[in-house]
Write an enzyme that holds these catalytic residues in place. Sequence first.
Site, short mmCIF file in Angstrom:
data_model
loop_
_atom_site.label_atom_id
_atom_site.label_comp_id
_atom_site.label_asym_id
_atom_site.label_seq_id
_atom_site.Cartn_x
_atom_site.Cartn_y
_atom_site.Cartn_z
N ASP A 334 1.86 2.58 3.92
CA ASP A 334 1.98 1.48 4.88
C ASP A 334 2.73 1.90 6.12
OD1 ASP A 334 1.35 -1.00 5.79
OD2 ASP A 334 2.96 -2.04 4.72
N ASP A 352 10.24 -0.95 3.41
CA ASP A 352 9.11 -1.72 2.89
C ASP A 352 8.17 -0.84 2.06
OD1 ASP A 352 7.24 -3.56 2.29
OD2 ASP A 352 7.16 -4.46 4.28
#
Length: 476
Positions: A334, A352
Amino acid sequence: MGKRERETYPCAVAMATLTVLFGRLSSDGLLPPLTHVKLWAIDRQCFQTIMMRTGLIKHNEYMDFLKSVPTFQSLTEETLSKLADVMEETHYDDGEFIIRQGARGDTFFIISKGMVNVTQTDPSSQEPVLLRELGRGDWFGERALQGEDVRTANVVAVDSVTCLVIDRDSFKHLIGGLEDVSNKGYEDAELKAKYEAENAFFSSLKLTDFNIIDTLGVGGFGRVELVQLKSEEAKTFAMKILKKRHIVDTRQQEHIRAEKHIMADAHCDFVVRLYRTFKDSKYLYMLMEACLGGELWTILRDRGSFDDTTTRFYTGCVVEAFAYLHAKGIIYRDLKPENLLLDSHGYAKLVDFGFAKKIGYCKKTWTFCGTPEYVAPEIILNKGHDVSADYWSLGILMYELLTGSPPFTGPDPMKTYNVILRGIDMIEFPKKVTKNAANLIKKLCRDNPIERLGNLKNGVKDIQKHKWFEGFNGKD
Ligand code: 6J7
């Protein structure tokens, strides 16, 4: 004649059923047979053919396996073949010591199946301290072969373990000189002890031990608060507070679990630290390192784009984070400026880890995930992807930092995917992207993952040694 026999090998296994009366020898002569025995006999040639074939199959298996281990990918076919010839497969049961600290050692091990624990005896308590867990593709035992013959740690089998074992001479001649092996640096026992003390400290804390100072961010998931320890106000952290209801509604349970495990285990200067988690009836809390420089995305938005030097610096940080994660068999999946936080020294750190996954070495995974503009073609085509998907996204990040927007965009995700599938060669690079930067982006964004820089035989070093990084020392 010989060739014909080889071709028809399975049928040519000449077996005969023999009924034999065996005699038993005793000190004073032949005793009567115990029972009638029925035997299958194979003639010499068949036996030798079977042995040779089995040997060849094993040899090929070992070669394939060695090629899949990043450390050995720079070895020539010839060296790999020699290694495969000398390796001995050895099995260990759960709890068995493969290596004992202090013992003399003459062998090097590569794990082909199972997990092992590496422990070291703590000098003060004499208790074993767990240093790390290793699995398939990991290796150990080089220290005694490099130094004074003495094993510096224990290695203990967890469940049943298979290792390929190499003797001292072969180690010295075939792999001892590899940079990975000769310069292997361990998170030493001191660092390990530091992390354990840190763990003990954070485990003793309660939610009520913190004051909220400010709100760092708010989103659909919940919010991130800047908190400080009541007892030591200088100690500040970012507390991510997630609504349990939202996690369940958006089916994020698995992602949160992965994020928690991967981040808690990551001790890398380029990955945001997760110290511990808390929960109550409504929320999950993640106590993380505070990165007060904010998101790289905000700075990019304010500045429009970055110059070559700045982009090189942030890209260099991501390369370090990827090198660390990939060496642990973890893909991130990501990458984007929103997921890079700047610490107080300006270094970028990955945050994250909702899409990160431990896949091990040379394995693929199939879950469709990522941010449309950053998704690699093999993910769109559902062909299975591996760490090379991260290197694709690194090329996209470089382009976005240099120009202000990613190379592949569309009004909706489907259109973006269509543009991605047309390939990087269809993109016209703005003039401000230097020749070297464009060259690196194109090498990272190859359609075929096996041709991508970072995924070739020298791994991430190919990126670090690329012309665009020349002269870069991480401090610019
Ligand atoms: Br894996 C591993 N991690 C460590 C570590 O942190 N410290 C030490 N001393 N050894 C570690 N090992 C491996 C290394 O390959 O454990 C092996 C024990 O035998 C060691 O090599 P060895 O001393 O020959």
